[in-house]
Motif scaffolding. Structure first.
Motif, PDB file in Angstrom:
ATOM      1  N   GLY A 151      -7.054 -77.710  12.470  1.00  0.00           N
ATOM      2  CA  GLY A 151      -7.403 -78.153  11.124  1.00  0.00           C
ATOM      3  C   GLY A 151      -8.770 -77.661  10.714  1.00  0.00           C
ATOM      4  O   GLY A 151      -9.417 -76.880  11.412  1.00  0.00           O
ATOM      5  N   VAL A 152      -9.186 -78.129   9.562  1.00  0.00           N
ATOM      6  CA  VAL A 152     -10.515 -77.812   9.030  1.00  0.00           C
ATOM      7  C   VAL A 152     -11.377 -79.056   9.189  1.00  0.00           C
ATOM      8  O   VAL A 152     -10.989 -80.158   8.771  1.00  0.00           O
ATOM      9  CB  VAL A 152     -10.429 -77.375   7.554  1.00  0.00           C
ATOM     10  N   TYR A 153     -12.534 -78.869   9.813  1.00  0.00           N
ATOM     11  CA  TYR A 153     -13.428 -79.972  10.156  1.00  0.00           C
ATOM     12  C   TYR A 153     -14.777 -79.789   9.465  1.00  0.00           C
ATOM     13  O   TYR A 153     -15.262 -78.667   9.318  1.00  0.00           O
ATOM     14  CB  TYR A 153     -13.662 -80.034  11.667  1.00  0.00           C
ATOM     15  N   PHE A 178     -34.653 -81.297   9.421  1.00  0.00           N
ATOM     16  CA  PHE A 178     -33.699 -80.437   8.720  1.00  0.00           C
ATOM     17  C   PHE A 178     -32.289 -80.925   9.013  1.00  0.00           C
ATOM     18  O   PHE A 178     -32.015 -81.523  10.052  1.00  0.00           O
ATOM     19  CB  PHE A 178     -33.885 -78.939   9.018  1.00  0.00           C
ATOM     20  N   THR A 179     -31.427 -80.697   8.038  1.00  0.00           N
ATOM     21  CA  THR A 179     -30.025 -81.108   8.137  1.00  0.00           C
ATOM     22  C   THR A 179     -29.154 -79.902   7.819  1.00  0.00           C
ATOM     23  O   THR A 179     -29.440 -79.167   6.872  1.00  0.00           O
ATOM     24  CB  THR A 179     -29.716 -82.247   7.149  1.00  0.00           C
ATOM     25  N   LYS A 180     -28.113 -79.711   8.602  1.00  0.00           N
ATOM     26  CA  LYS A 180     -27.175 -78.604   8.388  1.00  0.00           C
ATOM     27  C   LYS A 180     -25.750 -79.153   8.413  1.00  0.00           C
ATOM     28  O   LYS A 180     -25.441 -80.101   9.126  1.00  0.00           O
ATOM     29  CB  LYS A 180     -27.308 -77.532   9.477  1.00  0.00           C
ATOM     30  N   SER A 181     -24.890 -78.505   7.620  1.00  0.00           N
ATOM     31  CA  SER A 181     -23.467 -78.834   7.599  1.00  0.00           C
ATOM     32  C   SER A 181     -22.655 -77.585   7.869  1.00  0.00           C
ATOM     33  O   SER A 181     -23.046 -76.486   7.478  1.00  0.00           O
ATOM     34  CB  SER A 181     -23.050 -79.399   6.243  1.00  0.00           C
ATOM     35  N   LEU A 182     -21.533 -77.766   8.517  1.00  0.00           N
ATOM     36  CA  LEU A 182     -20.610 -76.668   8.780  1.00  0.00           C
ATOM     37  C   LEU A 182     -19.201 -77.124   8.425  1.00  0.00           C
ATOM     38  O   LEU A 182     -18.838 -78.276   8.663  1.00  0.00           O
ATOM     39  CB  LEU A 182     -20.590 -76.289  10.266  1.00  0.00           C
ATOM     40  N   VAL A 183     -18.416 -76.222   7.888  1.00  0.00           N
ATOM     41  CA  VAL A 183     -16.985 -76.444   7.704  1.00  0.00           C
ATOM     42  C   VAL A 183     -16.302 -75.376   8.540  1.00  0.00           C
ATOM     43  O   VAL A 183     -16.446 -74.181   8.279  1.00  0.00           O
ATOM     44  CB  VAL A 183     -16.577 -76.357   6.221  1.00  0.00           C
ATOM     45  N   LEU A 184     -15.606 -75.827   9.586  1.00  0.00           N
ATOM     46  CA  LEU A 184     -15.019 -74.900  10.559  1.00  0.00           C
ATOM     47  C   LEU A 184     -13.518 -75.116  10.696  1.00  0.00           C
ATOM     48  O   LEU A 184     -13.048 -76.255  10.729  1.00  0.00           O
ATOM     49  CB  LEU A 184     -15.650 -75.099  11.939  1.00  0.00           C
ATOM     50  N   GLU A 185     -12.797 -74.006  10.813  1.00  0.00           N
ATOM     51  CA  GLU A 185     -11.390 -74.075  11.173  1.00  0.00           C
ATOM     52  C   GLU A 185     -11.322 -74.071  12.696  1.00  0.00           C
ATOM     53  O   GLU A 185     -11.816 -73.144  13.343  1.00  0.00           O
ATOM     54  CB  GLU A 185     -10.631 -72.885  10.603  1.00  0.00           C
ATOM     55  N   LEU A 186     -10.754 -75.123  13.256  1.00  0.00           N
ATOM     56  CA  LEU A 186     -10.663 -75.265  14.707  1.00  0.00           C
ATOM     57  C   LEU A 186      -9.206 -75.413  15.121  1.00  0.00           C
ATOM     58  O   LEU A 186      -8.404 -75.990  14.375  1.00  0.00           O
ATOM     59  CB  LEU A 186     -11.455 -76.479  15.184  1.00  0.00           C
ATOM     60  N   THR A 187      -8.879 -74.926  16.297  1.00  0.00           N
ATOM     61  CA  THR A 187      -7.560 -75.168  16.861  1.00  0.00           C
ATOM     62  C   THR A 187      -7.673 -76.327  17.854  1.00  0.00           C
ATOM     63  O   THR A 187      -8.775 -76.659  18.312  1.00  0.00           O
ATOM     64  CB  THR A 187      -7.007 -73.913  17.569  1.00  0.00           C
ATOM     65  N   ALA A 188      -6.555 -76.926  18.186  1.00  0.00           N
ATOM     66  CA  ALA A 188      -6.558 -78.046  19.132  1.00  0.00           C
ATOM     67  C   ALA A 188      -7.186 -77.583  20.442  1.00  0.00           C
ATOM     68  O   ALA A 188      -6.830 -76.540  20.982  1.00  0.00           O
ATOM     69  CB  ALA A 188      -5.135 -78.543  19.366  1.00  0.00           C
ATOM     70  N   GLY A 189      -8.162 -78.340  20.920  1.00  0.00           N
ATOM     71  CA  GLY A 189      -8.837 -78.019  22.165  1.00  0.00           C
ATOM     72  C   GLY A 189     -10.164 -77.294  21.987  1.00  0.00           C
ATOM     73  O   GLY A 189     -10.941 -77.203  22.934  1.00  0.00           O
ATOM     74  N   ASP A 190     -10.438 -76.767  20.793  1.00  0.00           N
ATOM     75  CA  ASP A 190     -11.748 -76.145  20.556  1.00  0.00           C
ATOM     76  C   ASP A 190     -12.848 -77.193  20.734  1.00  0.00           C
ATOM     77  O   ASP A 190     -12.683 -78.351  20.339  1.00  0.00           O
ATOM     78  CB  ASP A 190     -11.839 -75.570  19.135  1.00  0.00           C
ATOM     79  N   GLU A 191     -13.960 -76.754  21.339  1.00  0.00           N
ATOM     80  CA  GLU A 191     -15.070 -77.671  21.608  1.00  0.00           C
ATOM     81  C   GLU A 191     -16.311 -77.250  20.834  1.00  0.00           C
ATOM     82  O   GLU A 191     -16.636 -76.066  20.756  1.00  0.00           O
ATOM     83  CB  GLU A 191     -15.393 -77.693  23.102  1.00  0.00           C
ATOM     84  N   ILE A 192     -16.997 -78.239  20.298  1.00  0.00           N
ATOM     85  CA  ILE A 192     -18.265 -78.030  19.611  1.00  0.00           C
ATOM     86  C   ILE A 192     -19.311 -78.889  20.305  1.00  0.00           C
ATOM     87  O   ILE A 192     -19.069 -80.062  20.594  1.00  0.00           O
ATOM     88  CB  ILE A 192     -18.181 -78.458  18.128  1.00  0.00           C
ATOM     89  N   HIS A 193     -20.473 -78.287  20.585  1.00  0.00           N
ATOM     90  CA  HIS A 193     -21.586 -79.089  21.097  1.00  0.00           C
ATOM     91  C   HIS A 193     -22.892 -78.493  20.594  1.00  0.00           C
ATOM     92  O   HIS A 193     -22.945 -77.345  20.132  1.00  0.00           O
ATOM     93  CB  HIS A 193     -21.556 -79.210  22.628  1.00  0.00           C
TER      94      HIS A 193
END
Length: 196
Positions: A111-113, A154-169
């Protein structure tokens, strides 16, 4: 008396004819109302069926949202190596996609997160946070604070298309610091916008 009887029967015949006409009109209206009622009932049944379908679809959609803060410890860093940030204060973790023990957000579905973080620096030279997707840096952010007594944000935003299991840290780069306390200055949050 014959004339009177004829008149009486003539009046009755006229009244019966009138009543018959009114009865026919009433039956016609009743038939029209019954047809309209059947049409309305069909539309109501269709609407109720669509509502049930939408409720089922909504219940089956994954719900993902998290909001965290870093620590109560004050300054972290600077260090001479990159450090994975573990946002240990979890305020919201719908869907349990964020793991405070590792600092990793794992996408449960394709999905898009939307992800957002705020970095706060206090008594610091450089403040910074890098964003990693599946252990590959996708965004670097830092700011130089020349006056160590002036807080920096500072503040940042991201809109990312991720597949199931993708990891963000998030990672604290070497040479940078970040500050947090019970006031929750440094935060990391995200949510699923829609599935794909």
């Amino acid at each position: 008396q014959t004339k009177l009887t004829f008149f009486f029967f003539s009046v009755q015949a006229t009244e019966l004819t009138s009543l018959g006409t009114r009865l026919t009109a009433t039956e016609s209206k009743t038939s029209d109302l019954e047809k309209e009622n059947a049409d309305l009932q069909t539309r109501l049944n269709s609407s109720e069926s669509r509502i049930d379908q939408l409720e089922t679809e909504n219940a089956e959609k994954p719900k993902v949202a998290f909001y965290t803060a870093l620590t109560d410890a004050g300054n972290l860093g600077p260090y001479n190596t990159d450090i994975t940030l573990k946002y240990s204060k979890v305020f919201t973790n719908i869907g349990n996609a964020y793991n405070p023990s590792t600092g990793f957000f794992t996408a449960p579905v394709k999905g898009v997160y939307n992800l957002q973080f705020t970095v706060f620096g206090y008594h610091a030279g450089n403040i910074g946070v890098d964003v990693y997707k599946n252990n590959q840096r996708i965004m670097a952010n830092w700011e130089r604070n020349d006056n160590n007594y002036v807080p920096e944000y500072f503040t940042k935003s991201l809109v990312l298309e991720l597949t199931a299991g993708d990891e963000i840290h998030l990672v604290l780069p070497s040479g940078c610091s970040i500050y947090d306390s019970s006031d929750n200055y440094s935060t990391f949050s995200g949510s699923l916008l829609f599935t794909l």
